[in-house]
Design a protein around this motif. Structure first.
Motif, mmCIF file in Angstrom:
data_model
loop_
_atom_site.group_PDB
_atom_site.id
_atom_site.type_symbol
_atom_site.label_atom_id
_atom_site.label_comp_id
_atom_site.label_asym_id
_atom_site.label_seq_id
_atom_site.Cartn_x
_atom_site.Cartn_y
_atom_site.Cartn_z
ATOM 1 N N LEU A 192 7.635 7.309 3.830
ATOM 2 C CA LEU A 192 7.463 8.700 3.395
ATOM 3 C C LEU A 192 6.119 9.257 3.889
ATOM 4 O O LEU A 192 6.050 10.381 4.392
ATOM 5 C CB LEU A 192 7.518 8.810 1.865
ATOM 6 N N ASP A 214 6.031 13.283 4.105
ATOM 7 C CA ASP A 214 6.801 13.732 2.940
ATOM 8 C C ASP A 214 6.106 13.229 1.674
ATOM 9 O O ASP A 214 6.180 12.055 1.340
ATOM 10 C CB ASP A 214 8.226 13.184 3.019
ATOM 11 N N SER A 223 10.973 13.093 -3.380
ATOM 12 C CA SER A 223 11.192 12.093 -2.332
ATOM 13 C C SER A 223 10.720 10.711 -2.784
ATOM 14 O O SER A 223 11.377 9.706 -2.513
ATOM 15 C CB SER A 223 10.461 12.498 -1.051
ATOM 16 N N THR A 224 9.585 10.677 -3.483
ATOM 17 C CA THR A 224 9.081 9.411 -4.009
ATOM 18 C C THR A 224 10.067 8.849 -5.025
ATOM 19 O O THR A 224 10.404 7.660 -4.991
ATOM 20 C CB THR A 224 7.683 9.606 -4.639
ATOM 21 N N ALA A 229 13.085 7.456 -3.205
ATOM 22 C CA ALA A 229 12.810 6.179 -2.535
ATOM 23 C C ALA A 229 12.829 5.029 -3.539
ATOM 24 O O ALA A 229 13.349 3.942 -3.241
ATOM 25 C CB ALA A 229 11.474 6.245 -1.816
#
Length: 182
Positions: free
Chosen positions: A99, A104, A109-110, A113
């Motif tokens: 990322l 990002d 997004s974290t 993931a």
């Protein structure tokens, strides 16, 4: 006559400095008594020296610093928890590094993931970075915490300049991710 007054004043100041700096060890607050270093004499080597612990408030911390920050104390991890935490951290780092490399830094997004690693959603906390005091715009990045076992946490952040991954114990007051305070 003016030179005489200056000399007299300098002598008084020097005497005051000398008197305040040359008190015998152990006679001022917070002093540790001097102990002899020569142990060649049987009288001196028969018992170990005893050093007094400094008492009173330490100058760099308020008197109630430990009490005020007790809520931040984290649980100690067992060897098994520490090992499990390191294994989890090793799984977490690569997708977060990806990322960061992609630029990002969105909390979503974290979160995604971490979920893609098979971590249960209720074990994950992700938040945006907080703005520095006095600023309204937060820096790019996300902070995260993943709870594991009974008291373990993997915490860290994803920023343009780094990915932080740390294994630690949870705190009784707040769990894994310390709440913001200033």
């Amino acid at each position: 006559m003016r030179a005489g007054k200056v000399t007299w004043l300098a002598a008084v100041v020097a005497l005051a400095v000398l008197a305040s700096g040359c008190a015998a060890p152990g006679t001022r607050d917070g002093d540790v008594p001097a102990t002899p270093t020569d142990t060649s004499s049987p009288a001196l080597s028969s018992s170990p020296p005893v050093l007094a612990e400094p008492t009173g408030r330490q100058p760099d911390a308020p008197a109630n610093h430990a009490d005020n920050n007790g809520w931040k104390r984290r649980h100690e991890l067992s060897a098994a928890d520490e090992r499990a935490g390191r294994e989890l951290a090793a799984r977490i780092r690569p997708p977060l590094e990806a990322l960061r490399a992609a630029g990002d830094f969105a909390p979503a997004s974290t979160q995604g993931a971490l979920l893609d690693l098979g971590i249960q959603a209720d074990a994950i906390t992700v938040a945006a970075m907080r703005p520095p005091i006095g600023q309204e715009t937060p820096p790019p990045g996300a902070v995260y915490a993943v709870r594991f076992g009974n008291v373990g946490c993997v915490i860290g952040d994803v920023r343009p300049d780094r990915v932080m991954v740390e294994v630690t114990g949870a705190a009784a007051e707040f769990g894994c991710l310390e709440p913001f305070s200033h």
